[in-house]
Design an enzyme around this catalytic site. Structure first.
Site, PDB file in Angstrom:
ATOM      1  N   HIS A   1       0.811  -1.237   0.000  1.00 62.74           N
ATOM      2  CA  HIS A   1       0.000   0.000   0.000  1.00 62.74           C
ATOM      3  C   HIS A   1       0.845   1.289   0.000  1.00 62.74           C
ATOM      4  CE1 HIS A   1      -0.074  -0.676   4.641  1.00 62.74           C
ATOM      5  NE2 HIS A   1       0.924   0.133   4.342  1.00 62.74           N
TER       6      HIS A   1
ATOM      7  N   HIS B   1      -2.000   4.448   9.809  1.00 58.70           N
ATOM      8  CA  HIS B   1      -0.658   5.028   9.996  1.00 58.70           C
ATOM      9  C   HIS B   1      -0.704   6.369  10.712  1.00 58.70           C
ATOM     10  CE1 HIS B   1      -0.226   2.218   6.624  1.00 58.70           C
ATOM     11  NE2 HIS B   1       1.067   2.228   6.784  1.00 58.70           N
TER      12      HIS B   1
ATOM     13  N   HIS C   1       9.970  -4.331   4.392  1.00 59.95           N
ATOM     14  CA  HIS C   1      10.415  -2.940   4.269  1.00 59.95           C
ATOM     15  C   HIS C   1      10.691  -2.321   5.626  1.00 59.95           C
ATOM     16  CE1 HIS C   1       6.021  -2.335   4.636  1.00 59.95           C
ATOM     17  NE2 HIS C   1       6.128  -1.014   4.643  1.00 59.95           N
TER      18      HIS C   1
ATOM     19  N   GLU D   1       3.675  -5.418   8.699  1.00 62.52           N
ATOM     20  CA  GLU D   1       2.351  -5.241   8.067  1.00 62.52           C
ATOM     21  C   GLU D   1       1.830  -6.559   7.495  1.00 62.52           C
ATOM     22  OE1 GLU D   1       2.686  -0.527   6.825  1.00 62.52           O
ATOM     23  OE2 GLU D   1       2.995  -2.027   5.283  1.00 62.52           O
TER      24      GLU D   1
HETATM   25  C1  DHB Z   1       6.152   3.215   2.303  1.00 65.21           C
HETATM   26  C2  DHB Z   1       5.635   1.955   2.661  1.00 65.21           C
HETATM   27  C3  DHB Z   1       4.536   1.863   3.516  1.00 65.21           C
HETATM   28  O1  DHB Z   1       4.000   0.683   3.930  1.00 65.21           O
HETATM   29  C4  DHB Z   1       3.925   2.996   4.004  1.00 65.21           C
HETATM   30  O2  DHB Z   1       2.828   2.854   4.776  1.00 65.21           O
HETATM   31  C5  DHB Z   1       4.427   4.246   3.668  1.00 65.21           C
HETATM   32  C6  DHB Z   1       5.546   4.361   2.820  1.00 65.21           C
HETATM   33  C7  DHB Z   1       7.333   3.349   1.381  1.00 65.21           C
HETATM   34  O3  DHB Z   1       7.944   2.345   0.988  1.00 65.21           O
HETATM   35  O4  DHB Z   1       7.634   4.473   1.004  1.00 65.21           O
HETATM   36 FE    FE Z   2       2.459   0.994   5.511  1.00 59.25          FE
END
Ligand code: DHB
Ligand code: FE
Length: 287
Positions: free
Chosen positions: A12, A59, A193, A240
């Protein structure tokens, strides 16, 4: 009775919203990701869901660190988005299905999940981006939603097993719902991530592959990881994946993977999309 047709899991990342607004889907950077939705569009056109239950993490738009429920279920007939500061257009409001929400809430509480019930709830990019990817073109979405938010932000987080079981309870709720609805389940976020700290930009391709390989047929195998292990393997925001586990749990029948796309990176994220089909369990013959 309501029927669960299957599940879609997707990343997302907010910059996807910017790419959509600027019509960049075919740019070399973006096309390997957006192409992964061709099959999703075919599948949605075939399955024609009426409602989507969306497992996601807020978030900071609706909940902040001062008050952060582990699990929260929307019970509204409309959900609005607001500017989160990512520089992407505010998405149109999405229609809810409060009656189905209350049925799910009743089942969850009967199953001893002490959730927060929200008759007003703002939805952030973790809902609006996946919907824009699944139903492009900026038109009104053809599904009503039931948003279910899972805390992946402030520790302690719920375990993978807890989220799998939350999904199972939601699945049982849907199957016991009297209206003839076709229901799909969405899980958003991930895969690996990390957005800040020393490991910002961290991605773990072998671990992501393991997660995707186990999700349809053997999700229990992933419940052996603690949240601490998960952060080590998938990055601070890789947790997540809890939303994907809940989505998988809600698929209560015979589950098969029918589509997967994986592309590194989109922004800081290993971008992944999967479609899982859910078919009723074969009836056992009486002895
Ligand atoms: C990014 C990834 C995310 O899950 C998010 O909520 C906000 C930013 C990113 O990779 O930039
Ligand atoms: Fe996110």
């Amino acid at each position: 009775m309501a029927k669960i047709v299957g599940g879609v899991a997707t990343t997302h990342v907010p910059s996807i919203g910017k790419a959509i607004a600027e019509n960049k889907q075919k740019d070399p950077y973006w096309s390997p990701f957006f192409r992964g939705f061709d099959y999703v569009h075919y599948w949605l056109a075939r399955e024609k869901p009426d409602v989507a239950v969306v497992f996601y993490n807020d978030h900071g738009l609706n909940f902040f660190l001062d008050k952060l429920p582990t699990f929260a279920v929307g019970a509204a007939n409309e959900y609005r988005n607001e500017d989160e500061g990512w520089g992407i257009p505010v998405a149109r409001a999405v229609e809810g299905d409060a009656d189905l929400s209350w049925h799910i809430i009743n089942t969850l509480v009967a199953d001893e999940f002490d959730i927060t019930m929200c008759q007003e709830m703002l939805i952030d990019h973790a809902v609006t981006i996946p919907l824009a990817l699944m139903w492009p073109g900026g038109k009104r979405h053809p599904v009503r939603i039931v948003p279910v938010s899972i805390n992946t932000v402030q520790h302690p987080l719920p375990s993978l097993n807890r989220c799998l079981n939350l999904g199972r309870s939601v699945g049982r709720a849907i199957e016991s719902y009297a209206r003839d609805l076709r229901v799909m389940i969405i899980g958003t976020g991930g895969l690996s991530h990390q957005l800040d700290g020393k490991r910002a930009g961290f991605i773990n391709k072998p671990f992501d592959k393991l997660c995707m390989d186990k999700l349809a047929g053997e999700p229990e195998a992933l419940t052996h990881y603690s949240i601490h292990d998960w952060v080590a393997e998938a990055g601070a925001q890789g947790v997540e994946f809890l939303n994907w586990m809940a989505m998988r749990g809600a698929l209560t029948g015979q589950v098969t993977e029918v589509h997967r796309n994986y592309h590194i990176p989109i922004s800081n994220t290993a971008a992944a999309t999967m479609v899982l089909e859910n078919r009723p369990m074969p009836k056992r013959r009486a002895a």
